[in-house]
Design an enzyme around this catalytic site. Structure first.
Site, short mmCIF file in Angstrom:
data_model
loop_
_atom_site.label_atom_id
_atom_site.label_comp_id
_atom_site.label_asym_id
_atom_site.label_seq_id
_atom_site.Cartn_x
_atom_site.Cartn_y
_atom_site.Cartn_z
CE1 TYR A 169 -4.07 1.38 -0.57
CE2 TYR A 169 -3.55 2.77 1.23
CZ TYR A 169 -4.38 2.42 0.13
OH TYR A 169 -5.57 3.14 -0.13
NE ARG B 48 -9.03 12.38 -2.97
CZ ARG B 48 -8.19 11.95 -2.19
NH1 ARG B 48 -7.02 12.42 -2.27
NH2 ARG B 48 -8.63 11.20 -1.53
CE LYS C 255 -7.32 2.18 2.22
NZ LYS C 255 -7.88 3.32 1.63
CD GLU D 73 -9.63 4.14 -0.78
OE1 GLU D 73 -8.47 4.66 -0.40
OE2 GLU D 73 -10.57 3.84 0.12
CG ASP D 74 -7.95 7.16 -3.42
OD1 ASP D 74 -8.13 7.97 -2.37
OD2 ASP D 74 -6.92 6.54 -3.72
CG ASP E 151 -10.20 8.60 0.30
OD1 ASP E 151 -9.14 8.49 0.60
OD2 ASP E 151 -10.97 8.41 -0.81
CG ASN F 179 -0.25 8.81 2.36
OD1 ASN F 179 0.57 8.56 2.88
ND2 ASN F 179 -1.44 8.50 3.17
#
Length: 647
Positions: free
Chosen positions: A195, A248, A266, A338-339, A362, A503
């Site tokens: 990850y 993103r 994940k 996610e993202d 997030d 990150n």
């Protein structure tokens, strides 16, 4: 067809095939394929017929989990994170036998290429004879532990993190149980590989390193066919879906279809850290195009070569996806967003949180893990959350999500209205301090954080004006916590709390070395990406990592074992409190505000228990009756990567 035993005959005439078994078998018909049945001599017998989802179990093997407390109720849930254990893989010990009939095992050659059942050189002499493996493997038989030792030796030969990542992904495609045993036993070393931060580079180069597809890809071309695509996935009992649209990815921006590395990574952590069985996890990428010119011009790019869709076209595809997931997998499947970019992340969470079991890591996961760190840090600096003042650099998903959960916790502790507790929290975005004079131009998710104050354009000036006790970075902009910023924080705080959360490592607001050096060793520091220990003035400082992996695996497990149908904010608070409780005095003495990852499975079990308890308390749990010892129950439900013995 030869029978296993002359007793307790079970027969089927489907497709002209009949067989007998001495013990109970679970049956389900799939499309015809070559399968292997076991004859009276103990060897598989080749035949063309139907695939059988079944396992010949020990008649004494338990079906349901009984928790350690002898006085506790017997929960009705079966083992394995609430997913039916069809093959006895979790309830069986290494002494029990299972039959790998979920896929074609008509030849040993095929078995060696099935990652779910392959054991490599760990196949025993008896198994090699029974499953046509004799001669397909070198004569040596090695145990699971030696395989782990060898793989770690091999992985450590690679100096480039991306090469280590590729080695791990190759192993996952070759031998699933060895992959998870390796990851669980070496989590602190391998977490940054599978990850963040390495997965970010892997996504950037996903088209180049792409070998075997993992998960499902749903694109704009598939509109009207999403349910059909979900049915193409071979596993039917899905409990956790991680989905991204790739807009993103970490702090790297729009990577389009190549963001698939994030859901894959994940979900490997859901299994390794939270104990959710791999077959219950499904990574999905929604491909609506990309605005990344570099991707569009890359000949190896694997996604749609078009500009990113938005508006009605985007909303219709997402709505079809959410409806299809619920139709195919039911009410209790967890969908983790996610993202997604800010504008979609907030809208999707708001739209579906009352109709689906949804979670945005997030927004909510980051908030929960940061709140846990702050609760722990209070034991080092004193006071309560209400005594502190918070300043954020970054007002997107992470920043506003963390801010809201902090405000909720302060409100819970003080019984003050949420509108009042929000006033202790200030946010800075790309245009400066968020204040009331900017209200008309703010995005809707920023408006609750617009307080009365004169405009401040520069971040350093905002730090000096607000004089926060806690500084939190979630901007995705590297090196924004400058020497002047850290020195300013240190000038009005004896122990400034500084969290650089962005990150990957290249996007971190500052490094651990910078934070400790510029604060003269006084800061309480944690970061989103890992940093090596820092020596300053003869003392070694070990910084904590505010990693979402502390929260989401246990959080998901808690939802599953309770059969939760919705996510409530109080569950997030419960997860934060559970994580903070795992920090011991020894950890505090070393300057840590998070526990080490070495004990992450026990940490996840405690988080799962707290989340499940809250689900029962709120009336959102459907798995009844409630086990009295939820920690023991959570631990007993966790997937084990130990090899099973095959007949």
């Amino acid at each position: 067809m030869m029978s296993l035993n002359s007793s307790s005959v079970v027969k089927s005439s489907i497709s002209g095939v009949s067989w007998t078994q001495s013990q109970s078998v679970r049956l389900s018909v799939r499309r015809p394929m070559v399968v292997a049945m076991v004859n009276s001599n103990g060897r598989p017998e080749r035949s063309v017929g139907v695939s059988v989802d079944g396992a010949v179990k020990d008649v004494n093997a338990p079906v349901a989990v009984e928790v350690a407390d002898s006085e506790s109720k017997k929960p009705t849930a079966v083992v394995g994170g609430g997913v039916e254990d069809v093959y006895g893989e979790d309830s069986a010990t290494e002494d029990h036998f299972i039959t790998p009939w979920s896929v074609s095992v008509a030849s040993g050659y095929s078995l060696l290429r099935d990652p779910h059942h392959n054991k490599g050189l760990a196949f025993t002499e008896k198994e090699r004879d029974a499953h046509y493996l004799r001669g397909l493997l070198p004569p040596v038989v090695v145990n699971h532990d030696l395989q782990v030792k060898k793989m770690m030796h091999n992985i450590r030969q690679y100096e480039v993190p991306l090469q280590r990542y590729q080695a791990m992904m190759d192993l996952q495609e070759r031998n699933e149980r060895l992959f998870y045993k390796l990851l669980i036993e070496n989590i602190e070393e391998l977490l940054p590989i599978v990850y963040t931060p390495t997965v970010g580079e892997a996504c950037q180069k996903y088209g180049t390193i792409f070998k075997n597809p993992q998960g499902l890809y749903i694109s704009l071309k598939d509109k009207g066919k999403v349910l059909e695509i979900l049915k193409n996935w071979p596993q039917k009992k899905i409990q956790v879906i991680v989905v991204t649209d790739g807009e993103r990815i970490l702090g790297l921006g729009d990577l389009g279809c190549q963001g698939m590395g994030i859901p894959v990574g994940k979900l490997s952590l859901y299994t390794a850290l939270g104990g959710i069985r791999p077959s219950a996890c499904l990574p999905i990428t929604i491909d609506v195009g990309t605005n990344n010119e570099k991707m569009l011009n890359d000949e190896f790019y694997i996604g749609l070569r078009q500009r990113r869709a938005s508006g009605k076209e985007y909303a219709e595809l997402m709505n079809e996806f959410m409806s299809a997931v619920k139709q195919n997998y039911g009410e209790k499947v967890l969908i983790q967003f996610e993202d997604f970019a800010n504008h979609n992340a907030f809208d999707l969470l708001e739209k579906y949180r009352t109709t689906h079991l949804v979670f945005n890591d997030d927004i909510q996961g980051t908030a929960s893990v940061v709140l846990a760190g702050l609760i722990s840090a209070l034991k080092l600096v004193g006071g309560s959350l209400a005594d502190h003042k918070f300043l954020f650099l970054g007002a997107g998903e992470a920043g506003t999500g963390i801010a809201e959960l902090i405000a909720l916790e302060i409100s819970k502790q003080t019984n003050a209205p949420l509108e009042e507790t929000r006033k202790k929290i200030w946010l800075v975005d790309s245009k400066g301090l968020i204040v009331r004079s900017r209200l008309d131009s703010l995005q809707h998710f920023k408006k609750p954080w617009a307080h009365d104050h004169e405009p401040v354009n520069k971040f350093l000036d905002a730090v000096k004006a607000i004089k926060p006790t806690v500084l939190i970075g979630s901007s995705g902009a590297g090196q924004t916590f400058t020497k002047e910023v850290v020195e300013a924080m240190s000038s009005f705080n004896e122990k400034p709390i500084i969290l650089a959360l962005s990150n990957p490592t290249s996007q971190s607001e500052c490094t651990a070395e910078q934070a400790y050096t510029w604060s003269e060793g006084r800061t309480i520091f944690a970061s989103g990406s890992p940093f090596a220990p820092v020596e300053y003035n003869g003392k070694v400082y070990v910084s904590g990592q505010s990693n979402n992996a502390y929260i989401f695996p246990g959080f998901g497990l808690g939802l599953i074992i309770s059969g939760a149908i919705r996510v409530h904010d109080e569950m997030l608070l419960a997860a934060s409190e559970a994580l903070a409780e795992q920090v011991t005095q020894e950890h505090f003495d070393n300057g840590l505000i998070y526990p080490p990852f070495t004990n992450i499975r026990k940490i996840s079990a405690h988080i799962a228990a707290k989340v499940a308890a809250k689900a029962y308390e709120l009336g959102l749990a459907s798995r009844l009756p409630q086990p009295e010892n939820l920690v023991a129950y959570a631990e007993s439900c966790m997937y084990s990567p130990k090899y099973r013995n095959y007949r």
